[in-house]
Design a protein around this motif. Structure first.
Motif, short mmCIF file in Angstrom:
data_model
loop_
_atom_site.label_atom_id
_atom_site.label_comp_id
_atom_site.label_asym_id
_atom_site.label_seq_id
_atom_site.Cartn_x
_atom_site.Cartn_y
_atom_site.Cartn_z
N PHE A 276 27.50 -1.26 13.18
CA PHE A 276 28.31 -2.37 13.72
C PHE A 276 27.58 -3.70 13.55
O PHE A 276 28.17 -4.69 13.11
N THR A 277 26.29 -3.71 13.87
CA THR A 277 25.52 -4.95 13.77
C THR A 277 25.42 -5.43 12.33
O THR A 277 25.63 -6.62 12.04
N LEU A 278 25.12 -4.52 11.41
CA LEU A 278 25.02 -4.91 10.00
C LEU A 278 26.38 -5.31 9.42
O LEU A 278 26.47 -6.26 8.64
N GLY A 279 27.43 -4.63 9.83
CA GLY A 279 28.76 -4.97 9.34
C GLY A 279 29.20 -6.34 9.81
O GLY A 279 29.68 -7.16 9.02
N LEU A 280 29.02 -6.60 11.09
CA LEU A 280 29.43 -7.89 11.63
C LEU A 280 28.58 -9.03 11.07
O LEU A 280 29.10 -10.09 10.73
N SER A 281 27.28 -8.80 10.94
CA SER A 281 26.43 -9.86 10.40
C SER A 281 26.72 -10.11 8.92
O SER A 281 26.64 -11.25 8.45
N SER A 282 27.11 -9.09 8.17
CA SER A 282 27.47 -9.29 6.77
C SER A 282 28.74 -10.13 6.65
O SER A 282 28.84 -11.00 5.78
N ILE A 283 29.71 -9.87 7.51
CA ILE A 283 30.94 -10.67 7.47
C ILE A 283 30.64 -12.12 7.83
O ILE A 283 31.13 -13.05 7.18
N ILE A 284 29.81 -12.34 8.83
CA ILE A 284 29.44 -13.71 9.21
C ILE A 284 28.69 -14.39 8.08
O ILE A 284 28.93 -15.57 7.78
N MET A 285 27.77 -13.68 7.43
CA MET A 285 27.03 -14.27 6.32
C MET A 285 27.95 -14.61 5.15
O MET A 285 27.71 -15.57 4.43
N PHE B 280 30.98 -15.76 5.45
CA PHE B 280 31.61 -17.02 5.80
C PHE B 280 30.63 -18.19 5.70
O PHE B 280 31.03 -19.32 5.44
N LEU B 281 29.35 -17.94 5.93
CA LEU B 281 28.36 -18.99 5.92
C LEU B 281 27.73 -19.24 4.55
O LEU B 281 26.89 -20.12 4.41
N SER B 282 28.14 -18.47 3.55
CA SER B 282 27.58 -18.62 2.21
C SER B 282 27.90 -20.01 1.66
O SER B 282 29.04 -20.46 1.71
N GLU C 3 29.28 -13.55 -4.01
CA GLU C 3 28.54 -13.31 -2.76
C GLU C 3 29.50 -13.03 -1.61
O GLU C 3 29.26 -12.13 -0.81
N LYS C 4 30.58 -13.80 -1.52
CA LYS C 4 31.53 -13.61 -0.43
C LYS C 4 32.19 -12.24 -0.50
O LYS C 4 32.39 -11.59 0.51
N ILE C 5 32.54 -11.81 -1.72
CA ILE C 5 33.16 -10.50 -1.88
C ILE C 5 32.17 -9.39 -1.52
O ILE C 5 32.53 -8.42 -0.85
N PHE D 88 32.64 -6.84 1.50
CA PHE D 88 32.71 -5.40 1.27
C PHE D 88 31.72 -4.65 2.16
O PHE D 88 32.07 -3.66 2.80
N PHE D 89 30.46 -5.13 2.20
CA PHE D 89 29.47 -4.46 3.03
C PHE D 89 29.80 -4.58 4.52
O PHE D 89 29.56 -3.66 5.30
N GLY D 90 30.39 -5.70 4.91
CA GLY D 90 30.78 -5.89 6.30
C GLY D 90 31.87 -4.93 6.71
O GLY D 90 31.78 -4.26 7.75
N VAL D 91 32.91 -4.84 5.91
CA VAL D 91 34.01 -3.93 6.23
C VAL D 91 33.54 -2.48 6.17
O VAL D 91 33.92 -1.66 7.00
N SER D 92 32.68 -2.15 5.21
CA SER D 92 32.14 -0.78 5.12
C SER D 92 31.34 -0.43 6.36
O SER D 92 31.46 0.68 6.90
N GLY D 93 30.52 -1.37 6.85
CA GLY D 93 29.76 -1.13 8.06
C GLY D 93 30.64 -0.91 9.27
O GLY D 93 30.38 -0.03 10.10
N LEU D 94 31.70 -1.71 9.39
CA LEU D 94 32.61 -1.54 10.52
C LEU D 94 33.38 -0.23 10.44
O LEU D 94 33.64 0.41 11.47
N ILE D 95 33.73 0.19 9.23
CA ILE D 95 34.42 1.48 9.07
C ILE D 95 33.50 2.63 9.44
O ILE D 95 33.92 3.57 10.12
N VAL D 96 32.24 2.56 9.02
CA VAL D 96 31.27 3.59 9.40
C VAL D 96 31.12 3.63 10.92
O VAL D 96 31.07 4.70 11.54
#
Length: 63
Positions: free
Chosen positions: A17-26, A28-30, A40-42, A46-54
């Motif tokens: 959850f932490t890695l997924g949420l931080s990837s999504i935030i990163m 947006f901040l790119s 980079e945004k894609i 992708f890693f953010g959504v994958s982390g949240l799905i896991v």
């Protein structure tokens, strides 16, 4: 022994959850522009959504 399995699954769920949420935030901040920025945004998305799905799958496994 079930308690150990649940505790480990909960820990992995929190990390995902932490890695997924931080990837999504990163994503947006790119600040990169052009095709490099979109790549980079894609990737971050992708890693953010994958982390949240896991995280959701492990949460379902704990229930």
């Amino acid at each position: 022994m079930t308690d150990w399995t649940n505790a480990i699954m909960f820990g992995v769920m929190l990390v995902a959850f932490t890695l997924g949420l931080s990837s999504i935030i990163m994503g947006f901040l790119s600040s990169a522009t052009g095709s490099k920025g979109m790549q980079e945004k894609i990737e971050y998305g992708f890693f953010g959504v994958s982390g949240l799905i896991v995280c959701l799958m492990l949460g379902y496994g704990l229930a």
